[in-house]
Design a protein around this motif. Sequence first.
Motif, PDB file in Angstrom:
ATOM      1  N   ARG A 114       0.812  -1.224   0.000  1.00  0.00           N
ATOM      2  CA  ARG A 114       0.000   0.000   0.000  1.00  0.00           C
ATOM      3  C   ARG A 114       0.843   1.271   0.000  1.00  0.00           C
ATOM      4  NH1 ARG A 114      -2.844   1.415   3.958  1.00  0.00           N
ATOM      5  NH2 ARG A 114      -1.690   0.319   5.597  1.00  0.00           N
ATOM      6  N   VAL A 115       2.135   1.127   0.174  1.00  0.00           N
ATOM      7  CA  VAL A 115       3.010   2.298   0.273  1.00  0.00           C
ATOM      8  C   VAL A 115       3.309   2.832  -1.128  1.00  0.00           C
ATOM      9  CG1 VAL A 115       5.252   3.127   1.072  1.00  0.00           C
ATOM     10  CG2 VAL A 115       4.035   1.377   2.368  1.00  0.00           C
ATOM     11  N   PRO A 116       3.087   4.128  -1.368  1.00  0.00           N
ATOM     12  CA  PRO A 116       3.398   4.707  -2.681  1.00  0.00           C
ATOM     13  C   PRO A 116       4.866   4.485  -3.050  1.00  0.00           C
ATOM     14  CG  PRO A 116       2.135   6.251  -1.347  1.00  0.00           C
ATOM     15  CD  PRO A 116       2.509   5.122  -0.446  1.00  0.00           C
ATOM     16  N   GLU A 117       5.130   4.359  -4.337  1.00  0.00           N
ATOM     17  CA  GLU A 117       6.473   4.015  -4.799  1.00  0.00           C
ATOM     18  C   GLU A 117       7.509   5.060  -4.378  1.00  0.00           C
ATOM     19  OE1 GLU A 117       8.818   2.985  -8.968  1.00  0.00           O
ATOM     20  OE2 GLU A 117       6.623   3.008  -8.902  1.00  0.00           O
ATOM     21  N   ARG A 118       7.165   6.330  -4.502  1.00  0.00           N
ATOM     22  CA  ARG A 118       8.126   7.384  -4.136  1.00  0.00           C
ATOM     23  C   ARG A 118       8.432   7.338  -2.634  1.00  0.00           C
ATOM     24  NH1 ARG A 118      10.434  12.189  -5.563  1.00  0.00           N
ATOM     25  NH2 ARG A 118      10.437  13.871  -4.018  1.00  0.00           N
ATOM     26  N   LEU A 119       7.392   7.170  -1.816  1.00  0.00           N
ATOM     27  CA  LEU A 119       7.598   7.077  -0.375  1.00  0.00           C
ATOM     28  C   LEU A 119       8.443   5.848  -0.032  1.00  0.00           C
ATOM     29  CD1 LEU A 119       7.087   7.927   2.536  1.00  0.00           C
ATOM     30  CD2 LEU A 119       4.901   6.699   2.448  1.00  0.00           C
TER      31      LEU A 119
ATOM     32  N   TRP B 226       7.621   0.515   9.557  1.00  0.00           N
ATOM     33  CA  TRP B 226       7.637   1.969   9.393  1.00  0.00           C
ATOM     34  C   TRP B 226       6.919   2.369   8.106  1.00  0.00           C
ATOM     35  CZ3 TRP B 226      11.847   5.767   7.592  1.00  0.00           C
ATOM     36  CH2 TRP B 226      11.588   7.061   8.108  1.00  0.00           C
ATOM     37  N   ALA B 227       7.161   1.625   7.055  1.00  0.00           N
ATOM     38  CA  ALA B 227       6.484   1.914   5.788  1.00  0.00           C
ATOM     39  C   ALA B 227       4.971   1.799   5.949  1.00  0.00           C
ATOM     40  CB  ALA B 227       6.985   0.966   4.699  1.00  0.00           C
ATOM     41  N   ASN B 228       4.515   0.745   6.608  1.00  0.00           N
ATOM     42  CA  ASN B 228       3.074   0.566   6.818  1.00  0.00           C
ATOM     43  C   ASN B 228       2.510   1.645   7.739  1.00  0.00           C
ATOM     44  OD1 ASN B 228       2.484  -1.726   5.191  1.00  0.00           O
ATOM     45  ND2 ASN B 228       3.452  -3.053   6.709  1.00  0.00           N
ATOM     46  N   ALA B 229       3.298   2.067   8.730  1.00  0.00           N
ATOM     47  CA  ALA B 229       2.844   3.124   9.642  1.00  0.00           C
ATOM     48  C   ALA B 229       2.666   4.443   8.902  1.00  0.00           C
ATOM     49  CB  ALA B 229       3.832   3.281  10.796  1.00  0.00           C
TER      50      ALA B 229
ATOM     51  N   ASP C 239       9.618  12.375  12.783  1.00  0.00           N
ATOM     52  CA  ASP C 239       9.803  12.507  14.232  1.00  0.00           C
ATOM     53  C   ASP C 239       8.702  11.800  15.020  1.00  0.00           C
ATOM     54  OD1 ASP C 239      12.119  13.920  13.980  1.00  0.00           O
ATOM     55  OD2 ASP C 239      11.244  15.888  14.358  1.00  0.00           O
ATOM     56  N   ALA C 240       7.468  11.878  14.516  1.00  0.00           N
ATOM     57  CA  ALA C 240       6.327  11.306  15.236  1.00  0.00           C
ATOM     58  C   ALA C 240       6.312   9.786  15.200  1.00  0.00           C
ATOM     59  CB  ALA C 240       5.027  11.855  14.651  1.00  0.00           C
ATOM     60  N   THR C 241       6.996   9.201  14.226  1.00  0.00           N
ATOM     61  CA  THR C 241       6.926   7.740  14.057  1.00  0.00           C
ATOM     62  C   THR C 241       8.259   7.042  14.304  1.00  0.00           C
ATOM     63  OG1 THR C 241       7.328   8.009  11.672  1.00  0.00           O
ATOM     64  CG2 THR C 241       5.022   7.859  12.396  1.00  0.00           C
ATOM     65  N   LEU C 242       9.214   7.721  14.883  1.00  0.00           N
ATOM     66  CA  LEU C 242      10.525   7.105  15.108  1.00  0.00           C
ATOM     67  C   LEU C 242      10.447   5.899  16.037  1.00  0.00           C
ATOM     68  CD1 LEU C 242      13.040  10.095  15.347  1.00  0.00           C
ATOM     69  CD2 LEU C 242      12.789   8.403  13.529  1.00  0.00           C
ATOM     70  N   GLY C 243       9.437   5.852  16.884  1.00  0.00           N
ATOM     71  CA  GLY C 243       9.271   4.707  17.771  1.00  0.00           C
ATOM     72  C   GLY C 243       8.921   3.422  17.043  1.00  0.00           C
ATOM     73  N   VAL C 244       8.502   3.540  15.798  1.00  0.00           N
ATOM     74  CA  VAL C 244       8.263   2.350  14.983  1.00  0.00           C
ATOM     75  C   VAL C 244       9.586   1.840  14.412  1.00  0.00           C
ATOM     76  CG1 VAL C 244       7.022   1.422  12.977  1.00  0.00           C
ATOM     77  CG2 VAL C 244       5.975   3.222  14.382  1.00  0.00           C
ATOM     78  N   LEU C 245      10.476   2.758  14.105  1.00  0.00           N
ATOM     79  CA  LEU C 245      11.736   2.416  13.440  1.00  0.00           C
ATOM     80  C   LEU C 245      12.850   2.091  14.423  1.00  0.00           C
ATOM     81  CD1 LEU C 245      13.069   2.277  10.606  1.00  0.00           C
ATOM     82  CD2 LEU C 245      13.704   4.680  10.905  1.00  0.00           C
ATOM     83  N   LEU C 246      12.924   2.828  15.519  1.00  0.00           N
ATOM     84  CA  LEU C 246      13.966   2.637  16.516  1.00  0.00           C
ATOM     85  C   LEU C 246      13.341   2.201  17.835  1.00  0.00           C
ATOM     86  CD1 LEU C 246      16.068   5.848  15.751  1.00  0.00           C
ATOM     87  CD2 LEU C 246      16.557   3.509  15.000  1.00  0.00           C
ATOM     88  N   LYS C 247      14.073   1.413  18.603  1.00  0.00           N
ATOM     89  CA  LYS C 247      13.496   0.803  19.804  1.00  0.00           C
ATOM     90  C   LYS C 247      14.174   1.222  21.105  1.00  0.00           C
ATOM     91  CE  LYS C 247      10.835  -1.395  16.990  1.00  0.00           C
ATOM     92  NZ  LYS C 247       9.432  -1.005  16.837  1.00  0.00           N
ATOM     93  N   TYR C 248      15.086   2.193  21.027  1.00  0.00           N
ATOM     94  CA  TYR C 248      15.755   2.683  22.227  1.00  0.00           C
ATOM     95  C   TYR C 248      15.655   4.203  22.271  1.00  0.00           C
ATOM     96  CZ  TYR C 248      17.604  -1.965  23.084  1.00  0.00           C
ATOM     97  OH  TYR C 248      17.707  -3.300  23.346  1.00  0.00           O
TER      98      TYR C 248
END
Length: 294
Positions: free
Chosen positions: A210-215, A243-246, A261-270
């Motif tokens: 579902r993620v656009p190609e450019r994104l 992260w892509a799905n988020a 910035d708002a979604t970094l908790g999906v990508l990083l865990k510390y």
Amino acid sequence: MTPDSVAATAALLAEGGYVADTALATTVHLALRMGRPLFLEGEPGTGKTEIAKVLAAKLPRRLVRLQCYDGLDLSAAAYEWNHARQLMAIRVAEATGAVADVESTIYDRKYLEARPLLQALEGEPAVLLIDELDRADEPFEAFLLEVLADFQLSVPELGTLRADVPPVVIITSNRTREVHDAIRRRCLYHWVDYPDAAREREILRLRAPRVPERLSAQIVAFVQRLRQGDYFKLPGVAESIDWANALAALDARELEGGAVDATLGVLLKYQDDIAKLKGEEAARLVTEVRQATP
């Protein structure tokens, strides 16, 4: 139903949503054709466990998973006698005067509770996933040697139980400690590394459609740059997919500083990693990838 070539093995993995490079597809193919266990080592989140899941789904076979942990022992991994049933049989025998009979059958197979190692050897053909072996204690590895070498398990009270159809064995390790050479010698080995940009884009195409190609291209470029940095825990492929799905769920069309910035908790865990990246550094990377993405 073993694939007859490396290309067929790569295609089988791709059908299950797993994009393997030539080296990995070759090692998986050889493990299947030669009937050898496959030892996969690499950073967390690089897709080691997923290989076993895809093979189980596409071969197809039962997936039997042994999740390793500190303190894992034979009773949890291989088998355990059902002492409650044995005691009940003894009491019944005493009540009926058939003690001699129960003495000869008290260690019958019906009283043996199968755990993952034994479950994989019995019944329908299986894929045995021994996940995160490095989390188990070193002495536990000795229990595995007989299974890996001969696809059998010796039960002192019962004898040797052999697999009619040897399972496909996948062992994974995040290398938090070194696994003993005796395990390595019985396996084919492959280090599962982070994918290059082209392969990671293909992974996102399959796993985050579902993620656009450019994104998608910008996400891959961002993550690839991030993995070159000095962070406590670098994001794996699993985090890239999440992260892509988020971002797609937030209706993002391309990377923007606020959404990142708002979604970094999906990508990083510390938290230390998030604090290091958030704000100025994230904005810099976003600018770079947007300029580099056509």
